[in-house]
Scaffold this motif. Structure first.
Motif, PDB file in Angstrom:
ATOM      1  N   GLU A 309     -35.311  29.986 -19.579  1.00 18.09           N
ATOM      2  CA  GLU A 309     -34.867  30.047 -20.973  1.00 18.09           C
ATOM      3  C   GLU A 309     -34.161  31.380 -21.172  1.00 18.09           C
ATOM      4  O   GLU A 309     -34.771  32.433 -21.038  1.00 18.09           O
ATOM      5  CB  GLU A 309     -36.062  29.928 -21.934  1.00 18.09           C
ATOM      6  CG  GLU A 309     -36.627  28.534 -22.074  1.00 18.09           C
ATOM      7  CD  GLU A 309     -35.649  27.553 -22.717  1.00 18.09           C
ATOM      8  OE1 GLU A 309     -34.793  28.015 -23.495  1.00 18.09           O
ATOM      9  OE2 GLU A 309     -35.718  26.358 -22.406  1.00 18.09           O
ATOM     10  N   VAL A 310     -32.869  31.327 -21.456  1.00 17.57           N
ATOM     11  CA  VAL A 310     -32.121  32.573 -21.587  1.00 17.57           C
ATOM     12  C   VAL A 310     -30.896  32.345 -22.455  1.00 17.57           C
ATOM     13  O   VAL A 310     -30.295  31.274 -22.439  1.00 17.57           O
ATOM     14  CB  VAL A 310     -31.706  33.096 -20.181  1.00 17.57           C
ATOM     15  CG1 VAL A 310     -30.751  32.135 -19.496  1.00 17.57           C
ATOM     16  CG2 VAL A 310     -31.109  34.491 -20.265  1.00 17.57           C
ATOM     17  N   ALA A 311     -30.542  33.373 -23.246  1.00 16.53           N
ATOM     18  CA  ALA A 311     -29.302  33.322 -24.017  1.00 16.53           C
ATOM     19  C   ALA A 311     -28.128  33.555 -23.068  1.00 16.53           C
ATOM     20  O   ALA A 311     -28.255  34.285 -22.084  1.00 16.53           O
ATOM     21  CB  ALA A 311     -29.318  34.384 -25.107  1.00 16.53           C
ATOM     22  N   VAL A 312     -26.997  32.951 -23.360  1.00 12.18           N
ATOM     23  CA  VAL A 312     -25.840  33.076 -22.466  1.00 12.18           C
ATOM     24  C   VAL A 312     -24.665  33.686 -23.225  1.00 12.18           C
ATOM     25  O   VAL A 312     -24.593  33.601 -24.452  1.00 12.18           O
ATOM     26  CB  VAL A 312     -25.443  31.701 -21.885  1.00 12.18           C
ATOM     27  CG1 VAL A 312     -26.545  31.163 -20.993  1.00 12.18           C
ATOM     28  CG2 VAL A 312     -25.141  30.693 -22.985  1.00 12.18           C
ATOM     29  N   PRO A 313     -23.734  34.333 -22.499  1.00 13.23           N
ATOM     30  CA  PRO A 313     -22.587  34.978 -23.158  1.00 13.23           C
ATOM     31  C   PRO A 313     -21.779  34.007 -24.018  1.00 13.23           C
ATOM     32  O   PRO A 313     -21.398  32.932 -23.555  1.00 13.23           O
ATOM     33  CB  PRO A 313     -21.760  35.497 -21.973  1.00 13.23           C
ATOM     34  CG  PRO A 313     -22.737  35.650 -20.857  1.00 13.23           C
ATOM     35  CD  PRO A 313     -23.727  34.554 -21.041  1.00 13.23           C
TER      36      PRO A 313
END
Length: 439
Positions: A309-313
């Motif tokens: 789970e990670v935010a992306v550019p």
């Protein structure tokens, strides 16, 4: 040179760069020395022209060089000293720099997120066997025979697999479907179209009530058939509706398959039935292995997507979403979808593309991180294979592809990244724990 930062989102940062008057003065002095060494001024030997004359003669050029070098040095300083793993520069001011004066400017960057890699070796995948049965070979040969079949007109009722020339018109109550959904002609009204009577599986296209209804009908027969549309039907105006179709048969043709004789084998450049079966077996095996590998990749990507789970550019998502929309729109245009229909579905397409883009960008980030950890790299051989493949697909010479790449550094970088992602995914396939489904 001082830096200050402001987090705009999880992956976007605004960086303010402050450059002192002393630094701009020092940079100007360095540029002046370079101009004094290289400038050619009538009446003076190279390197002997006084500084004040150089400054008067090359005021504009030196000012432009001061701005260029100062900003370039500032960008490099940001990359090295900001502490951020920068994905791309989204926006940047370009102020004019003057010697002996302090200057400040802002740039907005997207950064690669920090995240822990999951366990990526030995991912469990389950796939169908790649075995080819004799029945599969026979079915494929029959399909080839069907493609070369003759269709002879017969004076009898249509049977399954016959081809029938038919006209039909559909109604929901008293309203013609052609008026309800004028863009979807296949569901409304057709004149003298051909249908395979009782078609099944992938051949079962269009109005199934018509396809089934023409079985048992002869030329000049007319009847009505009913069709119930599901709630998920592709045509919104027909969802959950019951329709009546008026059907008229004009002609019935019987399909006659060619015999597996010498003439048929010769047309396929085969010398015997055994050779044909061997060739078909090899093609089917390659297809099943390809499908099996594709399924392994799909399951591995799904496992990675679920594990991280990670935010992306944001800029990466925007670019990927736009690329997906462009491909989708091109597909629809090639299929003849009207412009009005595309405009109606624009928001839906944008939302779907953005969702898919977020997942694709996330997976690319994970795979690139795995590549770095496993020291997987893209070499010259990988690039050469990719160039040859693109040349074959576009029917262009490899030299032409190389020339295009030389003019577009961004295309080269994207190609290298795509190759790295694909190479890493193949590495994960080799490392996966594979089990085959049982019947």
């Amino acid at each position: 040179m001082n830096l200050s930062t402001e987090n705009l989102s999880e992956t976007r940062v605004k960086i303010t760069v402050a450059i002192s008057a002393e630094e701009t003065a020092q940079e100007y002095k360095s540029i002046l020395n370079e101009f004094m060494k290289q400038a050619k001024v009538p009446g003076f030997r190279p390197g002997k022209t006084p500084a004040n004359i150089i400054e008067r003669k090359f005021t504009k050029e030196m000012g432009e060089e001061l701005t260029r070098k100062t900003l370039t040095n500032a960008y490099n300083h940001v990359i090295k000293e900001s502490g951020f793993d920068i994905y791309t520069v989204v926006d940047a001011e370009e102020p004019e720099v003057k010697a002996g004066e302090e200057v400040a400017f802002e740039l907005t960057v997207d950064v690669n997120p920090e995240f822990e890699l999951p366990e990526y070796k030995g991912i469990d995948v389950e796939v169908a066997p790649a075995e080819v049965a004799d029945e599969d070979v026979d079915e494929m040969i029959d399909n080839v025979r069907k493609q070369r079949a003759e269709y002879n007109e017969v004076d009898r009722a249509a049977e399954a697999t016959d081809y029938v020339k038919v006209s039909y018109e559909g109604f929901v109550g008293d309203e013609a479907i052609a008026d309800l959904a004028p863009e979807k002609k296949i569901w409304g009204k057709q004149e003298n179209t051909w249908e395979e009577a009782g078609a099944e599986g992938e051949r079962r296209l269009g109005v199934t009530a018509v396809v089934d209804g023409i079985v048992g009908m002869k030329a000049d027969d007319t009847k009505e058939v009913e069709m119930e549309f599901g709630e998920d039907h592709e045509v919104e105006e027909l969802r959950g509706k019951k329709a009546t179709y008026k059907v008229t048969v004009h002609e019935v043709r019987e399909r006659k398959l060619p015999e597996l004789d010498e003439e048929f084998l010769k047309s396929l450049q085969m010398e015997s039935v055994e050779q044909l079966k061997d060739r078909v077996f090899q093609e089917l095996e390659n297809q099943k292995k390809g499908a099996q590998n594709g399924e392994k990749r799909r399951q591995i990507l799904a496992a990675l997507n679920e594990a991280v789970e990670v935010a992306v550019p944001e800029s990466a998502v925007e670019a990927q979403a736009q690329a997906l929309i462009n491909r989708t729109m091109m597909d629809y245009i090639q299929k003849g979808v009207p412009q009005e229909e595309l405009e109606k579905r624009q928001e839906e397409l944008l939302e779907k593309s953005k969702t898919a883009a977020v997942e694709q960008v996330k997976l690319d980030l994970i795979l690139v991180r795995i590549a770095a950890k496993e020291e997987i790299e893209v070499g010259n051989e990988d690039m050469q294979r990719a160039i040859m493949q693109e040349a074959m697909q576009t029917r262009t010479s490899p030299d032409e592809i190389v020339k295009r790449l030389q003019k577009d550094r961004r295309h080269v970088m994207q190609l290298q990244r795509n190759l790295l992602v694909d190479k890493t995914l193949e590495f994960l396939v080799e490392q996966a724990k594979v089990t085959e489904k049982k019947d």
